[in-house]
Design a protein around this motif. Sequence first.
Motif, PDB file in Angstrom:
ATOM      1  N   ILE A  66     -44.634  61.313  -2.203  1.00 31.35           N
ATOM      2  CA  ILE A  66     -44.131  60.846  -3.499  1.00 31.35           C
ATOM      3  C   ILE A  66     -44.965  59.636  -3.905  1.00 31.35           C
ATOM      4  O   ILE A  66     -45.011  58.636  -3.195  1.00 31.35           O
ATOM      5  CB  ILE A  66     -42.636  60.492  -3.428  1.00 31.35           C
ATOM      6  N   THR A  89     -43.670  58.186 -11.403  1.00 28.45           N
ATOM      7  CA  THR A  89     -43.177  58.499 -10.058  1.00 28.45           C
ATOM      8  C   THR A  89     -42.955  59.995  -9.932  1.00 28.45           C
ATOM      9  O   THR A  89     -42.333  60.602 -10.811  1.00 28.45           O
ATOM     10  CB  THR A  89     -41.850  57.765  -9.775  1.00 28.45           C
ATOM     11  N   GLY A  90     -43.451  60.588  -8.854  1.00 28.13           N
ATOM     12  CA  GLY A  90     -43.229  62.018  -8.646  1.00 28.13           C
ATOM     13  C   GLY A  90     -43.987  62.532  -7.444  1.00 28.13           C
ATOM     14  O   GLY A  90     -44.803  61.822  -6.856  1.00 28.13           O
ATOM     15  N   ILE A 129     -43.416  65.943 -17.489  1.00 31.22           N
ATOM     16  CA  ILE A 129     -42.952  64.589 -17.181  1.00 31.22           C
ATOM     17  C   ILE A 129     -41.799  64.221 -18.098  1.00 31.22           C
ATOM     18  O   ILE A 129     -41.707  64.716 -19.231  1.00 31.22           O
ATOM     19  CB  ILE A 129     -44.105  63.569 -17.323  1.00 31.22           C
ATOM     20  N   THR A 161     -35.438  57.526  -9.956  1.00 26.74           N
ATOM     21  CA  THR A 161     -36.682  58.277 -10.066  1.00 26.74           C
ATOM     22  C   THR A 161     -37.198  58.739  -8.709  1.00 26.74           C
ATOM     23  O   THR A 161     -37.776  59.826  -8.606  1.00 26.74           O
ATOM     24  CB  THR A 161     -37.769  57.469 -10.787  1.00 26.74           C
ATOM     25  N   ALA A 187     -37.673  62.555  -7.739  1.00 26.79           N
ATOM     26  CA  ALA A 187     -38.952  63.022  -7.205  1.00 26.79           C
ATOM     27  C   ALA A 187     -38.733  63.920  -5.991  1.00 26.79           C
ATOM     28  O   ALA A 187     -39.450  64.902  -5.796  1.00 26.79           O
ATOM     29  CB  ALA A 187     -39.839  61.833  -6.834  1.00 26.79           C
ATOM     30  N   HIS A 213     -39.247  66.345  -9.518  1.00 24.27           N
ATOM     31  CA  HIS A 213     -39.460  65.892 -10.889  1.00 24.27           C
ATOM     32  C   HIS A 213     -40.445  64.728 -10.974  1.00 24.27           C
ATOM     33  O   HIS A 213     -40.526  63.905 -10.065  1.00 24.27           O
ATOM     34  CB  HIS A 213     -38.134  65.470 -11.518  1.00 24.27           C
ATOM     35  N   VAL A 214     -41.148  64.647 -12.103  1.00 21.18           N
ATOM     36  CA  VAL A 214     -42.058  63.537 -12.394  1.00 21.18           C
ATOM     37  C   VAL A 214     -41.455  62.699 -13.511  1.00 21.18           C
ATOM     38  O   VAL A 214     -40.993  63.237 -14.525  1.00 21.18           O
ATOM     39  CB  VAL A 214     -43.448  64.051 -12.813  1.00 21.18           C
ATOM     40  N   SER A 215     -41.468  61.377 -13.340  1.00 14.19           N
ATOM     41  CA  SER A 215     -40.813  60.472 -14.289  1.00 14.19           C
ATOM     42  C   SER A 215     -41.751  59.368 -14.727  1.00 14.19           C
ATOM     43  O   SER A 215     -42.590  58.896 -13.947  1.00 14.19           O
ATOM     44  CB  SER A 215     -39.580  59.814 -13.633  1.00 14.19           C
TER      45      SER A 215
END
Length: 464
Positions: free
Chosen positions: A132, A172-173, A185, A210, A214, A218-220
Amino acid sequence: MSEVSRRRGAAFAWVALAASLAVPVGAQAAPKTLASLSGTAAAKTVDICGTARSAGSAAPGSSITARARRGGKSFRGVLVLERCENGRWVSGKRLGRRSVAFTSPADGDYRLRVLGAKGARVAYLRSGVGEIVDLPFKTKVNLLNRTFSLCQPTTAGTPPPDKAYTVSGHITGPRAALEAKDPAITIYYHGLSYGEFFWRFKDVPGYDTTTELAKAGHVSLTVDRLGYGASSGELAGTGVCYGIQADIAKQLSLGLRQGGYDIDLPGADAIEFGKVALVGHSAGAFIAEIAKYSFPDDFQALGMLSYGDATTSATAATAVGIANLDCLAGGSQQDADGPGGYAFFGRTEADFRAAHLNAPTDPAVADAVASRRAKDPCGDLLSIGPALLVNQLGASLVSGPVLLLSGAQDVLFPPPTVDFQQGRMINADVTAQTLPDTGHALLLGNSAPKVREILSGFLKENGF
């Protein structure tokens, strides 16, 4: 035998003689040293710490055995497990000697090596979603307002719209998701009194939204909205409004899709994203709604947490009224050394706790959140009334997938917030839910894991 054959035979004899002189009879190659793992899924070639490698995989918490071998046999080499962090191997954990059973650690990419064995073969492990990454994000934005929501007169002309300001945050991801083709994203916008820390709350373990998202793949992108934290600079609090904040969301979306931003890490390049969602909490959801109906093609999904246009409580209205009076009187400095034109939404810490942290919440979390509450830009506070009037029509213009999520104990936007909001979003595909035992700061209360689960499900369903 011909002359040619005799010459060839002599040549081969000389080669054999030279080889026998170079390698004494009975000499053998040094036995190979290697680290190995068992208990993982079959190895596959994946990107591990920036390089394609063969790695086994396992779910966090799985039982795995590490072994040190030499010449195919076990030996007393010290086994070390190292983790990849932002593309670099960081100091590892000594597991023990020879053969060691251990539990697969948290999501990440790891390598197992034998300490001090030069040239030894290394074993690689992907636990969960893998590494991550947490990338420091910066971009320049302008104070434009191309939305349907007008700014209040105090914002007009100050400062000039062509002056660029810096918005800071983090992407973050999972590395695997970031390196996929046309990755998706989600931008996260915080509300009044908060900052980026609402989504990246690290003071108490288990509330870093986040990072937890992740782990679900997921991507944030989280940011301090302009006028907050690392994105404040010298911006006077009267220089922004909700329309400008929504326009900045559009500018962020464009930058993410075109790679027009900076990653503040050596060797890290901007990534071009194929899809962008926008999720806001409280006032951040208010702004996200404006952005979605003003720029429908810039966001492929919308999430609105702890907010509704039609159910503002007397507590919320009173807090806005008092903050506006403070702003009309000139406001105050953001902090001891910061610019002017700011005010608290809820003058005292007690006011903040009663409005945000009334539902079941870990006392350590409540204390840490209350200590970090931020003053808000007066331009934002004074633009609430005009923006709310436009939203009465704007809600019906929102299209595409929308998540509405609120708490049954939300003091600022009490039930039936999501029901009213869903009824007004007649052109959207709405998922709405009210959670019991949940207050306004729904990702910082005891129900945070459930909120993350619902948010993750919505994002996955819509390609994020």
